[in-house]
Design an enzyme around this catalytic site. Structure first.
Site, mmCIF file in Angstrom:
data_model
loop_
_atom_site.group_PDB
_atom_site.id
_atom_site.type_symbol
_atom_site.label_atom_id
_atom_site.label_comp_id
_atom_site.label_asym_id
_atom_site.label_seq_id
_atom_site.Cartn_x
_atom_site.Cartn_y
_atom_site.Cartn_z
ATOM 1 N N ASN A 12 4.698 -15.921 -7.565
ATOM 2 C CA ASN A 12 4.529 -14.336 -7.203
ATOM 3 C C ASN A 12 4.248 -13.869 -5.943
ATOM 4 O OD1 ASN A 12 3.455 -11.856 -8.547
ATOM 5 N ND2 ASN A 12 1.401 -12.341 -7.207
ATOM 6 N N GLN B 42 6.193 -10.996 -4.256
ATOM 7 C CA GLN B 42 5.385 -9.871 -3.667
ATOM 8 C C GLN B 42 5.138 -9.852 -2.343
ATOM 9 O OE1 GLN B 42 1.547 -9.322 -6.139
ATOM 10 N NE2 GLN B 42 2.586 -7.281 -6.040
ATOM 11 N N TYR C 222 1.034 -1.353 0.160
ATOM 12 C CA TYR C 222 0.002 0.072 0.024
ATOM 13 C C TYR C 222 0.870 1.270 -0.144
ATOM 14 C CZ TYR C 222 -3.743 -3.186 1.422
ATOM 15 O OH TYR C 222 -4.398 -4.350 1.639
ATOM 16 N N ASP D 222 -5.726 -4.558 13.452
ATOM 17 C CA ASP D 222 -4.574 -5.352 13.284
ATOM 18 C C ASP D 222 -4.415 -6.723 13.728
ATOM 19 O OD1 ASP D 222 -1.967 -6.471 13.055
ATOM 20 O OD2 ASP D 222 -1.219 -4.269 12.892
ATOM 21 N N PHE D 223 -4.781 -7.659 12.840
ATOM 22 C CA PHE D 223 -5.044 -9.068 13.385
ATOM 23 C C PHE D 223 -3.617 -9.462 14.051
ATOM 24 C CE2 PHE D 223 -5.088 -10.218 8.694
ATOM 25 C CZ PHE D 223 -3.897 -10.418 8.624
ATOM 26 N N HIS E 42 -1.531 -17.352 2.746
ATOM 27 C CA HIS E 42 -0.306 -17.417 1.714
ATOM 28 C C HIS E 42 0.598 -15.978 1.668
ATOM 29 C CE1 HIS E 42 -2.501 -15.445 -1.860
ATOM 30 N NE2 HIS E 42 -2.365 -14.467 -0.694
ATOM 31 N N TRP F 201 -13.677 -12.532 -6.937
ATOM 32 C CA TRP F 201 -14.874 -13.264 -6.223
ATOM 33 C C TRP F 201 -16.146 -13.103 -7.069
ATOM 34 C CZ3 TRP F 201 -12.566 -16.400 -3.778
ATOM 35 C CH2 TRP F 201 -11.305 -16.284 -3.002
HETATM 36 N N1 SAM Z 1 -9.398 -11.566 2.098
HETATM 37 C C1 SAM Z 1 -9.428 -10.899 1.046
HETATM 38 C C2 SAM Z 1 -9.540 -11.345 -0.322
HETATM 39 O O1 SAM Z 1 -9.175 -12.772 -0.311
HETATM 40 O O2 SAM Z 1 -9.956 -11.059 -1.342
HETATM 41 C C3 SAM Z 1 -7.885 -10.259 0.919
HETATM 42 C C4 SAM Z 1 -6.735 -10.731 0.985
HETATM 43 S S1 SAM Z 1 -5.462 -9.709 0.754
HETATM 44 C C5 SAM Z 1 -4.285 -10.676 0.172
HETATM 45 C C6 SAM Z 1 -4.851 -9.378 2.348
HETATM 46 C C7 SAM Z 1 -5.967 -8.620 3.464
HETATM 47 O O3 SAM Z 1 -5.293 -8.696 4.531
HETATM 48 C C8 SAM Z 1 -5.763 -7.154 2.883
HETATM 49 O O4 SAM Z 1 -7.081 -6.492 2.759
HETATM 50 C C9 SAM Z 1 -4.931 -6.421 3.860
HETATM 51 O O5 SAM Z 1 -5.168 -5.102 4.213
HETATM 52 C C10 SAM Z 1 -5.202 -7.288 5.171
HETATM 53 N N2 SAM Z 1 -4.211 -7.284 6.378
HETATM 54 C C11 SAM Z 1 -2.935 -7.339 6.219
HETATM 55 N N3 SAM Z 1 -2.207 -7.258 7.312
HETATM 56 C C12 SAM Z 1 -3.219 -6.909 8.232
HETATM 57 C C13 SAM Z 1 -3.213 -6.904 9.488
HETATM 58 N N4 SAM Z 1 -2.252 -6.958 10.473
HETATM 59 N N5 SAM Z 1 -4.434 -6.892 10.225
HETATM 60 C C14 SAM Z 1 -5.685 -6.841 9.635
HETATM 61 N N6 SAM Z 1 -5.660 -7.018 8.317
HETATM 62 C C15 SAM Z 1 -4.512 -7.023 7.526
HETATM 63 C C1 ASE Z 2 -1.742 -11.693 -2.263
HETATM 64 C C2 ASE Z 2 -2.457 -11.895 -3.379
HETATM 65 C C3 ASE Z 2 -1.989 -11.437 -4.586
HETATM 66 C C4 ASE Z 2 -0.738 -10.505 -2.402
HETATM 67 C C5 ASE Z 2 -0.425 -10.236 -3.503
HETATM 68 C C6 ASE Z 2 -0.997 -10.579 -4.460
HETATM 69 C C7 ASE Z 2 -2.582 -11.722 -5.930
HETATM 70 C C8 ASE Z 2 -1.521 -11.207 -6.572
HETATM 71 N N1 ASE Z 2 -0.773 -10.171 -6.003
HETATM 72 O O1 ASE Z 2 -2.343 -12.149 -1.081
HETATM 73 C C9 ASE Z 2 -3.692 -12.468 -6.368
HETATM 74 C C10 ASE Z 2 -3.140 -13.932 -7.004
HETATM 75 N N2 ASE Z 2 -2.533 -13.524 -8.190
HETATM 76 C C11 ASE Z 2 -1.240 -13.829 -8.436
HETATM 77 C C12 ASE Z 2 -0.643 -13.560 -9.820
HETATM 78 O O2 ASE Z 2 -0.630 -14.293 -7.561
#
Ligand code: SAM
Ligand code: ASE
EC number: 2.1.1.4
Length: 349
Positions: free
Chosen positions: A305, A309, A150, A239-240, A258, A167
């Site tokens: 990835n 990332q 971010y 913050d989890f 992951h 989704w």
């Molecule tokens: N669960 C959603 C999905 O599958 O579409 C989002 C997955 S995204 C990869 C990870 C999420 O965890 C983000 O929305 C991020 O802001 C949140 N996150 C990361 N660290 C966090 C923390 N310490 N406490 C709460 N949320 C957190």
């Molecule tokens: C995460 C999921 C993704 C963190 C970074 C990410 C995705 C892309 N960047 O939790 C979604 C899955 N797609 C790929 C290409 O991995």
């Protein structure tokens, strides 16, 4: 059979296809970014390259080549007239590549084009060093993963749009992989834009789902993503890793584990276990690798990835079982959906 073998030896089609795979990705990215699919969608009749070029303000020569390549990729259909070729969207492009379609992949494509593609420039370094490449790719420290992901407000919104879009395609399969109707109070930890929470309230009329995420994510989700009034979707800023988790019947962890190492995951899952009501459960949603590591290719590539990332990786069902059991969960069940994301349900007795 023998002829085919001979052909394989003298013409390595697969390797050539893989070598040039990024040309295909970039063709798709450019066509989306320039608005080719919107332009053809909005037109009542098929258009020539010159007409598309005029509408988009692009060069006629470049546009002609781009449209021709899109037709080769079957993203457009080309109809040869007397003097010129006329192009229109295929049904698939209309549905998945236009911005306004409910099943649009436009934002996923944008994030792949503008962020992931740049990170993958450093894949070789990532494999050598065994860590993500934010410093090289964007000049930001990777000490705090989500500070890096971010790194600007615009990047955060783009990431949320990426998270949101899948989704529309895989969400229902994931929330109905198990019968979750007995769980009334659900927390979606790291629930992001709320797209999966919506799938949940649509599939289970009795539940309420609280999106638990970092404050700025929750604020953006509220303001920009969950415009549809749904009284059964609530918000919790936190913050989890740092804060106490509220009590619930079911916790969803979709694409959370992951992102992190085994150690951090056991730490998080242990907190979830402690807060979970007796008889409650956790639903882990991830792209599962097969036990013999033979696939699926999407999960194998996603794991690379995660290397460029994040701090995590994609895992096998048995690895999630081990993490969940280490945190105290039992009765662990796995459901593959056949789409990108699968589901693992584990209970607290
Ligand atoms: N669960 C959603 C999905 O599958 O579409 C989002 C997955 S995204 C990869 C990870 C999420 O965890 C983000 O929305 C991020 O802001 C949140 N996150 C990361 N660290 C966090 C923390 N310490 N406490 C709460 N949320 C957190
Ligand atoms: C995460 C999921 C993704 C963190 C970074 C990410 C995705 C892309 N960047 O939790 C979604 C899955 N797609 C790929 C290409 O991995």
């Amino acid at each position: 059979m023998s002829i085919k073998k001979e052909e394989d030896r003298s013409y390595p089609r697969k390797i050539l296809d893989y070598m040039e795979g990024f040309l295909v990705s970039k063709t798709l990215f450019a066509a989306c970014e320039l608005g080719v699919f919107e332009c053809l969608h909005d037109s009542e009749r098929p258009l020539s390259a010159a007409e598309v070029a005029r509408a988009l303000g692009t060069s006629e020569d470049g546009t002609e080549r781009l449209l021709s390549a899109c037709a080769g990729l079957e993203l457009l259909s080309a109809q040869r007239g007397d003097e010129e070729v006329l192009y229109r969207n295929t049904e698939m492009s209309d549905r998945y590549l236009t911005k306004a379609s409910p099943q649009s992949l436009y934002h996923s494509i944008q994030y792949n084009s503008k962020t992931i593609y740049l990170c993958w420039h450093y894949l070789t370094d990532a494999v050598r060093e065994g860590r993500n490449q934010y410093q090289k790719a964007f000049g930001v420290s990777s000490k705090d993963l989500f500070e890096a992901l971010y790194r600007s407000e615009a990047e955060m919104v783009k990431f949320m749009q990426l998270m949101n879009s899948v989704w529309n395609i895989c969400g229902r399969d994931v929330v109905t992989a198990f019968d979750l109707s007995s769980f009334r109070t659900i927390y979606d930890l790291g629930g992001c834009s709320g797209a999966l929470a919506r799938q949940c309230t649509m599939a289970y009329p009795e539940c309420t789902v609280t999106i638990f995420d970092l404050p700025k994510v929750v604020q953006t989700a509220r303001e920009h993503f969950l415009s549809i009034e749904d009284k059964r979707i609530l918000f919790h800023e936190g913050d989890f890793f740092e804060d106490e988790l509220p009590e619930a019947d079911l916790y969803i962890l979709a694409r959370i584990l992951h992102d992190w190492t085994d150690e951090r995951n056991v730490e998080l899952l242990t907190k979830v276990y402690r807060s979970c009501r007796a008889g409650g459960a956790v639903l882990v949603v991830e792209a599962l690798l097969s036990e013999d590591d033979s696939g699926p290719l999407t999960a194998q590539l996603y794991s690379l990835n995660m290397l460029v990332q994040t701090e995590g990786k994609e895992r096998r069902a048995s690895e999630y079982r081990r993490l969940l059991a280490a945190a105290g969960f039992s009765h662990i069940q796995v459901q593959r959906t056949g789409k990108i994301y699968d589901a693992v349900l584990a209970r607290k007795q």
